[in-house]
Design a protein around this motif. Structure first.
Motif, short mmCIF file in Angstrom:
data_model
loop_
_atom_site.label_atom_id
_atom_site.label_comp_id
_atom_site.label_asym_id
_atom_site.label_seq_id
_atom_site.Cartn_x
_atom_site.Cartn_y
_atom_site.Cartn_z
N ALA C 152 0.81 -1.08 -0.02
CA ALA C 152 -0.09 0.07 0.01
C ALA C 152 0.74 1.42 -0.17
N ALA C 153 2.04 1.14 -0.47
CA ALA C 153 3.07 2.18 -0.40
C ALA C 153 2.45 3.39 -1.21
N ALA C 154 2.67 4.52 -0.98
CA ALA C 154 2.13 5.55 -1.56
C ALA C 154 2.84 5.75 -3.07
N THR C 155 4.06 5.46 -3.14
CA THR C 155 4.67 5.59 -4.40
C THR C 155 5.27 4.23 -4.63
N PRO C 156 5.08 3.51 -5.84
CA PRO C 156 5.64 2.26 -6.03
C PRO C 156 7.27 2.42 -6.10
N GLY C 157 7.89 1.44 -5.50
CA GLY C 157 9.35 1.62 -5.62
C GLY C 157 9.92 0.93 -6.99
N LEU C 158 11.11 1.09 -7.23
CA LEU C 158 11.61 0.60 -8.60
C LEU C 158 11.56 -0.77 -8.86
N LEU C 159 12.10 -1.66 -7.75
CA LEU C 159 11.85 -3.07 -7.83
C LEU C 159 10.28 -3.71 -8.23
#
Lengths: 412, 497, 440
Positions: C152-159
């Protein structure tokens, strides 16, 4: 006990203020035809508003009528009938069930909020009260609502007044919505259905697009005391399920055919037309099978409201368990139950069954001693009950008006 | 901003950081918004003349979170303003600078569809139209249809007691709602009503409907659904004069016909709507009536004939009758989008909402015309002719100095006129902040006090949406005092028996 | 709405356009109803009305975009459902395009994100590089399980984004189709001549789409040319805010198409990927301030047609379909909202003997939206699942769409064959029965 017959709103204010000052609660009546509904009151004087009986304004083209609260309901009904209009919610005539004479005043109609078969389509009294002038338990005249249907100016206090049994304020003048009378009516009847199947038939009818304006079921036992309009139906023998269609003649005929087709799985239908149909619905509206003057006249009567699809099973089980009789209206959503006389009117059993079905039950008719010890109106859950009390206090902090009528223990 | 709001509580503002932290503990994730840039989009609802960023925005996911947020605010003396879809035209969701803006947008589930009992149980963030769409496959629909129904939330509908085109025949929100779950300012969660036709005791559902977010936060609603009528057809009738159209309306009602909907648009409104929808609206008439008749085919055919005759009797100049569902929807498309379509002819508009007795329609329109002259601002009129509910759209350009003030004064005069003609200040949009200061035109201080006392029963601290609906705030203790008059025991001149 | 631009600001033609768009908005909120991110998230910030507000503030104050503004603009799919819904005629597309350019220019993204976007901008529009990357992706796919799943992170990470990218890669790549410069003669009497956009991702992932188009067109007397030196239309880089790259491609395409029109004559430039079609039809607007290209771009935009638009004007051979194939028609956003082509493809399919079913919530995006399903994988997958569930309710034999992005997105979550509308029409008029995308 003093009866104070007020002449106008100013008088009402004075009487209420005096009552506050002297801490003398008042019983508020119009004609007093519904005094026997609710708990016996802990009041010291009677405030009689029957002299506030003028028709202030009747505007058929605006679909409204403004009357003082003490106007006889029968008079208003014949007035609007003369212009081919009606109260669409079909106010119940409580004189049949209670054995009183006359159907009381407009104020009583609103305070009781007992709507008839057409409630499923047209709503209840609360949906037809547009505005009111009333005197609160603070002794102040206030007004709420207006003379138009589309009105969201401020809180909708009219909704609270309807069905409040006179415990919030003394209405002095009200504006009600009137609707055109239908040009014709017809009733389709199915016979021999048990309560649960009848419930399904009513559900099918009300889920159809044919604009059904009445859906009732009378088990055959309801006919044991059949009088008047229902006597003819009693000749049918078995139970009768009635579905009403109203409107212009061609439309009614057309819809009757369509509805009959929809109901085919439940059997073939017979028809009642116009006056015969109206008479039957009047009898259902007024709960004639349980009339005070009839065979079950001394049986206590419960008025049960529940989710309509649950009514059949609920009523059938209750009738069996209590040995009572039931009739169904509102497609199964309103059940009148007359029970063999017992000192507590089998309240615990009735209420438990009704609550399990998601409904509530009011002991509309019962001897005074019963009404002294059994909760007449359905007890509410803690939070809602507390809120209701606070609402009441916001109108009548000293509990001057109809003290003790709605709650079993007289509140202070 | 011209309207005065309750004074901000500096003590609360000083604790903002701590408050935000506490709220984040209750609503994790993205549900607490406190950056100035992000809060700004919440500063206004559909009434853009008024803007106020809140102290913090909270978007809960569950009823339990709503309850905890309110409880916390109650204990801390923090004001709360609820918000649905933010489409209110009366500023109902205008935030307070020291308040929490509580958005119900995440409550988007329909919880239960019960065809046997003919109800839908829904969360408040579900849009009005979505409810009808969810039951359409079985031939049902939810009747009240405010023109913003594509976007407005059912929770907002309950708060405002919204109407719409079809409420003439099918009632407003209050006539179509059976129960709710509501959270009081204290955090207490109450269930009112359910699937039964009426409740026991006082009609709390009736008083909650139309309470404009002042009595509690609604977290679930049970609404009635109806089977769609067999058929619905619309007539589009043009008149050379507005008075003739008004007469036609009166005669239709007088003939005992209650159409499914009966709407009127004047020339400027017709032109704006036509530019958007291309429905073939006649552009040379002064007034256009769109009348919908619904029901069984046989009945509709008969009623169309009767209405057509009446219209001709009133001197109609054009008349089109829909021959298909698509065409009927097209007739309505322009009317339903009329307000924002006016955005094509004017950068801004103020949408008024007042009700008058039907018979006063020509008088009211004449007065609006005069006021338009007086204030030198254009106006397009759209209204629910069937129930006398007017929506004059006052056209202005906020970028021109003084115009918005003139527009507001114009609007206030219109509402005063409504009351003068025997009507009311607001038919369906609510009082909000827009008409708050006009309440004394309609209600005396005693009347308003009685209403405020009711508020005290729900929200004794006055923390829920203060500054809306009522022009002055009273302390509950002060309102609750009973004045004993004179102390006399009885009045001799009242007849008694 | 009231706007507060200074005269100096309004002298900038882009700001002048933005001002006009902003003043049309009356803040009614109708757009929130059909915005996929608002439908999912219930937050005004992730609605068109909210984004308009954020963009207005950013432009008026002439400040660099903040992380919050970027977050919410990045979440916009550019599906344009809001434009279809808006009664006031707000041209949201032009506004958000401007915002993306500004973000690209004035906002410093985290390094990993910048790198990823740079790689996407470099690789996707170049078929050769894209093909190579797809082969590598296939090799890397077994390792995808090690990458983080949805959170549910606000901005998806690179991976997370890389994992999404790998999931989209097909199991096998088809052989490449014909190259630029090829001309396909009409069969029988020549009735028209068109250019067919070769595309970038589509020609690598599904050259059979254009093959079907060529078959169908030539069968009906239309000569088809694949214009030499044609490039990616620029949609991908345009939506990443890389205006410079996008405009360069637009200019290049306008040049080669004009040359082709002058030399061989062109009745239309046909596009089988509606995502491209929308941008090519916007070339006129995009290059309106370019003195050398404005006119040419406008002409090219007028020539551009979605293939279904063009086919509607042809009388097709009698269909061999017997009405026993139920097709769920997926209305691509770029087609229904961007180009306002709604009923046409369905009518074509239905007239040619397919049983066509509408999909519930058809106005909602499938989540593909160009590179969105890579950059915003969590929202994209929620939208995809919703779309697939909606499609399943009509129990189709096949799913038809007019855009390669949608086809890949939807195929990733269903076993019902996903095909292009043109493949079905080719099949109906004599071509082969199409298999599902990614299963060549």
């Amino acid at each position: 006990m003093d009866t104070l017959k007020v002449r106008d709103a100013k008088d009402v204010e004075e009487v209420v203020r005096a009552a506050i000052a002297s801490e003398q609660p008042l019983e508020v009546i119009g004609h007093g035809t519904r005094r026997a509904i609710g708990h016996p009151m802990a009041t010291n004087a009677v405030l009689d508003v029957s002299d506030l009986n003028a028709v202030t304004a009747y505007e058929p083209n605006e679909l409204i009528i403004t009357v003082q609260a003490g106007v006889p309901l029968a008079d208003v009904q014949s007035l609007i009938d003369s212009k081919n209009q009606q109260f669409a919610f079909e106010p119940m005539n409580t004189s049949v069930l209670l054995g009183t004479s006359g159907n009381g005043t407009i104020g009583g109609m609103i305070g009781a909020g007992l709507a008839g078969p057409r409630r499923i389509r047209a709503g209840g009294a609360r949906d037809h009260l547009l505005g009111a002038h009333a005197v609160s338990g603070f002794g102040d005249s206030f007004k709420t609502g207006g003379r138009v249907v589309k009105n969201v100016t401020g809180y909708d206090l009219c909704k609270l007044l309807a069905g409040s049994w006179g415990t919030l304020a003394v209405m002095t003048e009200v504006t009600l919505k009137v609707m055109p009378k239908p040009e014709s009516e017809r009733t389709l009847m199915l016979s021999g259905l048990d309560d649960v199947t009848a419930n399904k038939a009513m559900t099918a009818a009300l889920g159809s697009p044919y604009d059904v304006s009445g859906a009732a079921h009378l088990p055959n036992s309801a006919f044991r005391s059949a009088t008047g309009a229902l006597a003819g139906l009693a000749a049918q023998g078995p139970a009768v399920t009635l579905l009403r269609l109203e409107g212009i003649a061609a439309s009614v005929a057309d819809r009757a055919t369509s509805l009959a087709r929809t109901l085919a799985p439940f059997g073939s239908v017979e028809m009642l037309q116009d006056t015969a149909s109206a008479a039957a619905w009047g009898a259902i509206r007024d709960v004639e099978p349980f009339a005070a003057g009839g065979a079950l006249g001394n049986w206590p009567v419960w008025r049960i409201v529940c989710p309509p699809a649950a009514g059949g099973a609920l009523g059938q089980a209750m009738a069996r368990e209590t040995g009572g009789d039931v009739i169904y209206d509102w497609g199964g959503g309103l059940i009148w139950a007359a029970l063999p006389p017992k000192s507590d009117a089998q309240a615990a059993l009735v209420r438990q069954r009704v609550e399990a079905a998601g409904g509530h039950a009011a002991l509309i008719r019962a001897p005074e001693e019963t009404r002294r010890k059994v909760a007449v109106f359905h007890p509410q859950a803690g939070g809602v009950a507390a809120l209701s009390q606070r609402v009441r206090h916001s109108f009548d902090p000293k509990i001057i008006l109809n003290r003790g009528r709605m709650l079993l223990i007289a509140a202070t | 901003m011209a309207i005065m709001m309750p004074a901000a509580d500096q003590a609360v503002l000083d604790r903002r950081g701590e408050i935000v932290t506490a709220l984040r503990a209750i609503v994790p994730g993205e549900g607490v918004i406190d950056s100035a840039a992000e809060m700004q989009v919440y500063e206004s609802d559909g009434l853009t003349a008024y803007r106020q960023p809140p102290m913090v925005v909270v978007l809960p996911d569950t009823t339990e979170q709503v309850s905890q947020v309110l409880k916390y605010c109650f204990e801390q003396g923090i004001k709360v303003v609820p918000r649905g879809s933010g489409t209110s035209l009366s500023g109902g969701a205008l935030p307070l600078s020291d308040g929490v803006l509580l958005g119900l947008g995440k409550f988007k589930r329909i919880r239960e569809i019960d065809f046997d009992n003919r109800v839908v149980v829904t969360e408040p963030g579900v849009t009005n139209l979505a409810i009808s769409q969810a039951v359409a496959h079985a031939g049902f629909y939810y009747a009240p249809d405010p023109s913003s129904q594509i976007a407005c939330s059912i929770g907002g509908n309950v708060a405002e007691n919204s109407g719409g085109v079809h409420c003439l025949k099918y009632g407003m929100t209050t006539n179509n709602v059976l129960g709710c779950e509501i959270v009081l300012m204290s955090g207490e969660i109450l269930r009112i009503g359910g699937k039964a036709a009426e409740n026991s005791g006082y009609d709390l559902m009736g008083i909650i409907t139309g309470s404009e977010g002042l009595l509690g936060v609604i977290t679930e609603i049970t609404v009635r659904i109806l089977q769609k009528p067999e058929t619905a057809r619309a007539l589009m009738v043009g008149f050379a004069e507005v008075e003739a159209a008004g007469e036609c309306v009166a005669r239709i009602i007088g003939a005992g016909i209650i159409p499914g909907g009966m709407e009127m648009m004047d020339k400027p409104a017709i032109h704006a709507a036509e530019a958007f929808v291309h429905a073939g609206y006649p552009l040379d008439v002064d007034a256009l009536l769109i009348i919908e008749l619904d029901g069984p085919g046989v009945e509709v055919d008969e009623l169309i004939k009767r209405v057509e005759t009446i219209a001709q009797g009133c001197g109609s100049t054009t008349c089109q009758i829909s021959t298909s569902e698509a065409e009927r929807n097209l007739f309505w498309a322009g009317r339903k989008a009329a307000f924002p379509a006016v955005g094509r002819i004017s950068p801004d508009y103020l949408c008024m909402d007042g009700t008058i007795p039907r018979g006063a329609l020509p008088k009211a329109l004449a007065r609006i015309r005069d006021l338009s002259e007086k204030y030198q601002l254009g106006v397009a009129n759209v209204f629910h002719a069937g129930d006398g509910n007017l929506h004059p759209l006052i056209l202005y350009d906020a970028n021109k100095p003084g115009e918005i003030e003139r527009a507001e004064a114009f609007g206030a005069d219109i509402l005063r006129a409504c009351v003068e003609f025997g009507g009311v200040l607001t038919g369906e949009h609510g009082v909000g902040i827009e008409k708050r200061d006009l309440m004394p035109e309609m209600f005396s201080e005693v009347d308003l006090n009685q209403q405020q006392r009711l508020k005290c029963a729900f929200d004794s601290q006055g923390l829920l949406n203060p500054g809306k609906v009522f022009p002055t705030l009273h302390r509950c203790a002060e309102l609750g005092r009973v004045h004993v008059h004179g102390g006399k025991l009885a009045f001799p001149d009242i007849p008694r028996f | 709405m009231k706007t507060e631009f200074s005269l100096a600001q309004l002298a900038d033609p882009d700001i002048a356009v933005a001002d006009k768009i902003l003043r049309a908005c009356v803040h009614c909120g109708f757009c929130t109803a059909t915005c996929p991110t608002y439908v999912l998230l219930g937050d005004e910030l992730d609605s068109p009305r909210g984004r308009i507000y954020l963009i207005k503030e950013m432009l008026e104050k002439d400040r660099p975009p903040t992380a919050e503004v970027v977050k919410h603009i990045d979440r916009c799919l550019s599906c344009l459902a809001c434009m279809t819904t808006c009664p006031s005629g707000v041209h949201y597309m032009h506004l958000v395009d401007q915002a993306r350019v500004r973000i690209e220019r004035d906002y410093s993204r985290p390094l990993a994100e910048r790198a990823l976007r740079a790689v996407l901008a470099l690789v996707l529009p170049r078929p050769g590089l894209f093909r190579a990357s797809m082969i590598m992706a296939r090799l890397a796919r077994p390792f995808a399980a090690l990458l983080p799943a949805s959170n549910a992170a606000a901005t998806p990470g690179l991976l997370r984004r890389i994992k999404a990218m790998l999931a989209l890669a097909p199991n096998s790549l088809p052989a490449p189709g014909p190259s630029g410069g090829s001309v396909f003669a009409a069969i029988g009497e020549r009735r028209g001549r068109v250019a067919l956009l070769q595309g970038c991702a589509q020609q690598v992932l599904a050259p059979r789409i254009n093959q079907a188009a060529i078959n169908l067109l030539t069968r009906h007397g239309i000569e088809v040319v694949l214009v030499r030196d044609e490039q990616c239309c620029g949609a991908l880089t345009h939506h990443l805010g890389h205006d410079g790259d996008a405009l360069a491609r637009a200019r290049a395409n306008v040049t080669v198409w004009q040359k082709e029109a002058e030399q061989g004559g062109l009745d239309a430039i046909l596009v089988t990927a509606s995502g491209c079609g929308t941008v090519i039809k916007d070339y006129g607007f995009m290059l309106r301030e370019d003195r050398d290209f404005a006119q040419g771009a406008a002409r090219i935009s007028a020539l551009a047609k979605d293939i279904t638009e063009y086919l509607a004007g042809l009388s097709l051979a009698p269909s061999r379909q017997k009405g026993d194939v139920t097709v769920a028609y997926h209305s691509a956003c770029s087609l229904q909202h961007g180009q306002k082509i709604t009923g046409l493809p369905k009518e074509l399919l239905s007239k040619n003997g397919f049983v066509v079913k509408d999909v519930p919530e058809s106005h909602l995006c499938c989540g593909s939206a160009g590179t969105y399903n890579i950059l915003q994988p969590d929202i994209a997958s929620r939208l995809r699942d919703r779309k697939i569930a909606n499609i399943a309710t009509v129990k189709p034999d096949m799913i038809a769409a007019g855009n390669i992005g949608c086809m890949v997105q939807i195929a990733g979550g269903t076993s019902v064959p996903v095909v292009h509308t043109i493949e079905l029409l080719d099949w109906a008029t004599g071509g082969p029965k199409p298999g599902s995308i990614g299963q060549d």
